[in-house]
Design a protein around this motif. Structure first.
Motif, PDB file in Angstrom:
ATOM      1  N   LEU A  18       0.820  -1.222   0.000  1.00 32.49           N
ATOM      2  CA  LEU A  18       0.000   0.000   0.000  1.00 32.49           C
ATOM      3  C   LEU A  18       0.849   1.267   0.000  1.00 32.49           C
ATOM      4  O   LEU A  18       0.512   2.247  -0.655  1.00 32.49           O
ATOM      5  CB  LEU A  18      -0.872   0.016   1.261  1.00 32.49           C
ATOM      6  CG  LEU A  18      -2.294  -0.516   1.153  1.00 32.49           C
ATOM      7  CD1 LEU A  18      -2.974  -0.422   2.500  1.00 32.49           C
ATOM      8  CD2 LEU A  18      -3.100   0.261   0.109  1.00 32.49           C
ATOM      9  N   HIS A  19       1.952   1.243   0.768  1.00 37.09           N
ATOM     10  CA  HIS A  19       2.752   2.452   0.894  1.00 37.09           C
ATOM     11  C   HIS A  19       3.401   2.860  -0.426  1.00 37.09           C
ATOM     12  O   HIS A  19       3.396   4.034  -0.780  1.00 37.09           O
ATOM     13  CB  HIS A  19       3.793   2.303   2.016  1.00 37.09           C
ATOM     14  CG  HIS A  19       3.157   2.388   3.371  1.00 37.09           C
ATOM     15  ND1 HIS A  19       2.973   3.587   4.024  1.00 37.09           N
ATOM     16  CD2 HIS A  19       2.589   1.443   4.148  1.00 37.09           C
ATOM     17  CE1 HIS A  19       2.340   3.360   5.170  1.00 37.09           C
ATOM     18  NE2 HIS A  19       2.098   2.067   5.275  1.00 37.09           N
ATOM     19  N   ARG A  20       3.930   1.884  -1.156  1.00 36.41           N
ATOM     20  CA  ARG A  20       4.535   2.244  -2.448  1.00 36.41           C
ATOM     21  C   ARG A  20       3.468   2.615  -3.487  1.00 36.41           C
ATOM     22  O   ARG A  20       3.682   3.485  -4.323  1.00 36.41           O
ATOM     23  CB  ARG A  20       5.440   1.119  -2.961  1.00 36.41           C
ATOM     24  CG  ARG A  20       6.729   1.020  -2.174  1.00 36.41           C
ATOM     25  CD  ARG A  20       7.877   0.420  -2.980  1.00 36.41           C
ATOM     26  NE  ARG A  20       9.139   0.581  -2.260  1.00 36.41           N
ATOM     27  CZ  ARG A  20       9.519  -0.212  -1.240  1.00 36.41           C
ATOM     28  NH1 ARG A  20       8.762  -1.203  -0.841  1.00 36.41           N
ATOM     29  NH2 ARG A  20      10.678   0.003  -0.634  1.00 36.41           N
ATOM     30  N   LEU A  21       2.322   1.964  -3.428  1.00 33.65           N
ATOM     31  CA  LEU A  21       1.233   2.330  -4.339  1.00 33.65           C
ATOM     32  C   LEU A  21       0.765   3.757  -4.045  1.00 33.65           C
ATOM     33  O   LEU A  21       0.461   4.536  -4.955  1.00 33.65           O
ATOM     34  CB  LEU A  21       0.057   1.357  -4.195  1.00 33.65           C
ATOM     35  CG  LEU A  21       0.278  -0.046  -4.772  1.00 33.65           C
ATOM     36  CD1 LEU A  21      -0.836  -0.991  -4.323  1.00 33.65           C
ATOM     37  CD2 LEU A  21       0.346  -0.011  -6.293  1.00 33.65           C
ATOM     38  N   HIS A  22       0.749   4.092  -2.783  1.00 37.40           N
ATOM     39  CA  HIS A  22       0.377   5.437  -2.338  1.00 37.40           C
ATOM     40  C   HIS A  22       1.386   6.462  -2.855  1.00 37.40           C
ATOM     41  O   HIS A  22       1.016   7.513  -3.382  1.00 37.40           O
ATOM     42  CB  HIS A  22       0.321   5.414  -0.807  1.00 37.40           C
ATOM     43  CG  HIS A  22       0.051   6.724  -0.156  1.00 37.40           C
ATOM     44  ND1 HIS A  22       1.016   7.416   0.533  1.00 37.40           N
ATOM     45  CD2 HIS A  22      -1.078   7.471  -0.070  1.00 37.40           C
ATOM     46  CE1 HIS A  22       0.481   8.530   1.009  1.00 37.40           C
ATOM     47  NE2 HIS A  22      -0.779   8.586   0.669  1.00 37.40           N
ATOM     48  N   ASN A  23       2.669   6.117  -2.765  1.00 37.10           N
ATOM     49  CA  ASN A  23       3.713   6.995  -3.291  1.00 37.10           C
ATOM     50  C   ASN A  23       3.565   7.230  -4.786  1.00 37.10           C
ATOM     51  O   ASN A  23       3.667   8.367  -5.262  1.00 37.10           O
ATOM     52  CB  ASN A  23       5.097   6.370  -3.056  1.00 37.10           C
ATOM     53  CG  ASN A  23       5.772   6.975  -1.849  1.00 37.10           C
ATOM     54  OD1 ASN A  23       5.649   8.172  -1.602  1.00 37.10           O
ATOM     55  ND2 ASN A  23       6.472   6.156  -1.088  1.00 37.10           N
ATOM     56  N   LYS A  24       3.327   6.148  -5.532  1.00 37.30           N
ATOM     57  CA  LYS A  24       3.144   6.266  -6.989  1.00 37.30           C
ATOM     58  C   LYS A  24       1.937   7.155  -7.294  1.00 37.30           C
ATOM     59  O   LYS A  24       1.980   7.979  -8.205  1.00 37.30           O
ATOM     60  CB  LYS A  24       2.901   4.885  -7.626  1.00 37.30           C
ATOM     61  CG  LYS A  24       4.092   3.975  -7.721  1.00 37.30           C
ATOM     62  CD  LYS A  24       5.208   4.503  -8.588  1.00 37.30           C
ATOM     63  CE  LYS A  24       4.868   4.554 -10.065  1.00 37.30           C
ATOM     64  NZ  LYS A  24       5.998   5.109 -10.858  1.00 37.30           N
ATOM     65  N   SER A  25       0.877   6.998  -6.516  1.00 37.30           N
ATOM     66  CA  SER A  25      -0.334   7.789  -6.748  1.00 37.30           C
ATOM     67  C   SER A  25      -0.078   9.274  -6.481  1.00 37.30           C
ATOM     68  O   SER A  25      -0.646  10.142  -7.146  1.00 37.30           O
ATOM     69  CB  SER A  25      -1.480   7.289  -5.874  1.00 37.30           C
ATOM     70  OG  SER A  25      -1.726   5.935  -6.145  1.00 37.30           O
ATOM     71  N   GLY A  26       0.803   9.541  -5.497  1.00 30.46           N
ATOM     72  CA  GLY A  26       1.181  10.923  -5.215  1.00 30.46           C
ATOM     73  C   GLY A  26       1.876  11.579  -6.410  1.00 30.46           C
ATOM     74  O   GLY A  26       1.728  12.780  -6.652  1.00 30.46           O
ATOM     75  N   GLU A  27       2.617  10.776  -7.188  1.00 28.12           N
ATOM     76  CA  GLU A  27       3.277  11.320  -8.389  1.00 28.12           C
ATOM     77  C   GLU A  27       2.238  11.837  -9.371  1.00 28.12           C
ATOM     78  O   GLU A  27       2.435  12.842 -10.039  1.00 28.12           O
ATOM     79  CB  GLU A  27       4.098  10.219  -9.093  1.00 28.12           C
ATOM     80  CG  GLU A  27       5.365   9.824  -8.354  1.00 28.12           C
ATOM     81  CD  GLU A  27       6.091   8.670  -9.049  1.00 28.12           C
ATOM     82  OE1 GLU A  27       5.870   8.446 -10.251  1.00 28.12           O
ATOM     83  OE2 GLU A  27       6.880   7.989  -8.353  1.00 28.12           O
ATOM     84  N   LEU A  28       1.124  11.115  -9.460  1.00 31.33           N
ATOM     85  CA  LEU A  28       0.058  11.538 -10.370  1.00 31.33           C
ATOM     86  C   LEU A  28      -0.739  12.704  -9.785  1.00 31.33           C
ATOM     87  O   LEU A  28      -1.036  13.678 -10.467  1.00 31.33           O
ATOM     88  CB  LEU A  28      -0.886  10.352 -10.639  1.00 31.33           C
ATOM     89  CG  LEU A  28      -2.149  10.626 -11.461  1.00 31.33           C
ATOM     90  CD1 LEU A  28      -1.777  10.974 -12.905  1.00 31.33           C
ATOM     91  CD2 LEU A  28      -3.072   9.417 -11.455  1.00 31.33           C
ATOM     92  N   GLY A  30      -0.034  14.858  -7.235  1.00 33.02           N
ATOM     93  CA  GLY A  30       0.669  16.111  -6.934  1.00 33.02           C
ATOM     94  C   GLY A  30       0.738  16.455  -5.460  1.00 33.02           C
ATOM     95  O   GLY A  30       1.465  17.370  -5.073  1.00 33.02           O
ATOM     96  N   HIS A  31      -0.021  15.780  -4.639  1.00 33.73           N
ATOM     97  CA  HIS A  31       0.089  15.950  -3.184  1.00 33.73           C
ATOM     98  C   HIS A  31      -0.488  14.702  -2.516  1.00 33.73           C
ATOM     99  O   HIS A  31      -1.154  13.890  -3.175  1.00 33.73           O
ATOM    100  CB  HIS A  31      -0.638  17.210  -2.693  1.00 33.73           C
ATOM    101  CG  HIS A  31      -2.116  17.197  -2.897  1.00 33.73           C
ATOM    102  ND1 HIS A  31      -2.760  17.982  -3.826  1.00 33.73           N
ATOM    103  CD2 HIS A  31      -3.098  16.463  -2.316  1.00 33.73           C
ATOM    104  CE1 HIS A  31      -4.057  17.752  -3.790  1.00 33.73           C
ATOM    105  NE2 HIS A  31      -4.303  16.824  -2.887  1.00 33.73           N
ATOM    106  N   PHE A  32      -0.222  14.579  -1.232  1.00 32.83           N
ATOM    107  CA  PHE A  32      -0.831  13.478  -0.481  1.00 32.83           C
ATOM    108  C   PHE A  32      -2.009  14.016   0.322  1.00 32.83           C
ATOM    109  O   PHE A  32      -1.906  15.081   0.939  1.00 32.83           O
ATOM    110  CB  PHE A  32       0.178  12.866   0.499  1.00 32.83           C
ATOM    111  CG  PHE A  32       1.255  12.070  -0.178  1.00 32.83           C
ATOM    112  CD1 PHE A  32       0.944  11.106  -1.113  1.00 32.83           C
ATOM    113  CD2 PHE A  32       2.596  12.277   0.145  1.00 32.83           C
ATOM    114  CE1 PHE A  32       1.936  10.352  -1.733  1.00 32.83           C
ATOM    115  CE2 PHE A  32       3.590  11.537  -0.470  1.00 32.83           C
ATOM    116  CZ  PHE A  32       3.263  10.576  -1.403  1.00 32.83           C
ATOM    117  N   CYS A  33      -3.087  13.301   0.307  1.00 33.40           N
ATOM    118  CA  CYS A  33      -4.245  13.679   1.124  1.00 33.40           C
ATOM    119  C   CYS A  33      -5.014  12.416   1.450  1.00 33.40           C
ATOM    120  O   CYS A  33      -4.758  11.355   0.859  1.00 33.40           O
ATOM    121  CB  CYS A  33      -5.121  14.678   0.373  1.00 33.40           C
ATOM    122  SG  CYS A  33      -5.863  13.978  -1.095  1.00 33.40           S
TER     123      CYS A  33
END
Ligand SMILES: [Zn+2]
Ligand SMILES: [Zn+2]
Length: 232
Positions: A18-28, A30-33
């Protein structure tokens, strides 16, 4: 079928990382929320449960019911995107997604109202800043903006620990899957000369026109949902 572009994501899904998938999603995104995290959790859960992989050729479809941050987590994890036509948007204004195989076997996840409502109490400072700086668009200091982004980022990571069944109401359903996206002929607009998909050509005074040249009505997806515009 192996797909070089999806391989990294597929590996992370395989490992339920989940954590790496979350990181990849942040690339798309533009921020984490937190809503981004909910999309990541929903996407991973559904892909695992349906036992599918996606090569970006519409093996699965995702039907989203909102256009908020949630959808970017869904797009990154499932590979169903706006551009590959495997993402379908229904303008219901709900943080919900249905992920379906081509045979119509699908899972719908909708954010639990009780969970959704409880986040503000759980993260009061983050929400307080959000209301001030984003919802009410009040002028804040750079420190306040920085603090808000940091709090949402931390919250985003923390939310990954919530088990999917505490976060979502989950149901297995059978749906009618929309057909593969058809390919349409291209026509030139008689006024501006730009190429236009045939189904969006407007016939006016015996001319084939694009929507702006015809000043015709069209639909636009923006922060308000799908909105009809007059074209003038
Ligand atoms: Zn966001
Ligand atoms: Zn035109």
């Amino acid at each position: 079928m192996k797909n070089q572009f999806r391989e990294q994501i597929e590996n992370l899904i395989e490992k339920s990382d989940l954590h790496r998938l979350h990181n990849k999603s942040g690339e798309l995104h533009g921020h984490f929320c937190n809503y981004l995290s909910y999309g990541v959790v929903a996407g991973l859960y559904a892909i695992k449960e349906l036992n599918v992989s996606n090569t970006g050729m519409e093996e699965i479809v995702a039907i989203v019911e909102t256009n908020n941050c949630f959808v970017d987590g869904i797009q990154m994890v499932t590979g169903c995107t706006f551009g590959n036509n495997a993402l379908i948007y229904r303008d219901y204004g709900k943080t919900a997604v249905t992920i379906s195989k081509r045979d119509g076997n699908a899972i719908r996840l909708v954010l639990k109202p009780s969970f959704d409502d409880s986040r503000e109490k759980e993260f009061p400072e983050a929400y307080g800043l959000f209301y001030k700086l984003v919802a009410r668009r009040e002028q804040g200091t750079p420190e306040e903006y920085g603090r808000m982004m940091k709090l949402f980022s931390e919250m985003s990571i923390q939310e990954l620990n919530v088990p999917p069944d505490e976060m979502f109401n989950i149901s297995k359903i059978k749906i009618q899957v929309p057909e593969y996206a058809p390919i349409f002929e291209t026509i030139k607009c008689s006024i501006c000369g730009e190429n236009v998909m045939k189904t969006r050509i407007v016939e006016k005074d015996n001319k084939s026109l694009c929507i702006p040249c015809a000043e015709a009505e069209y639909f636009e997806l923006n922060g308000n949902g799908i909105i009809s515009n007059s074209g003038k």
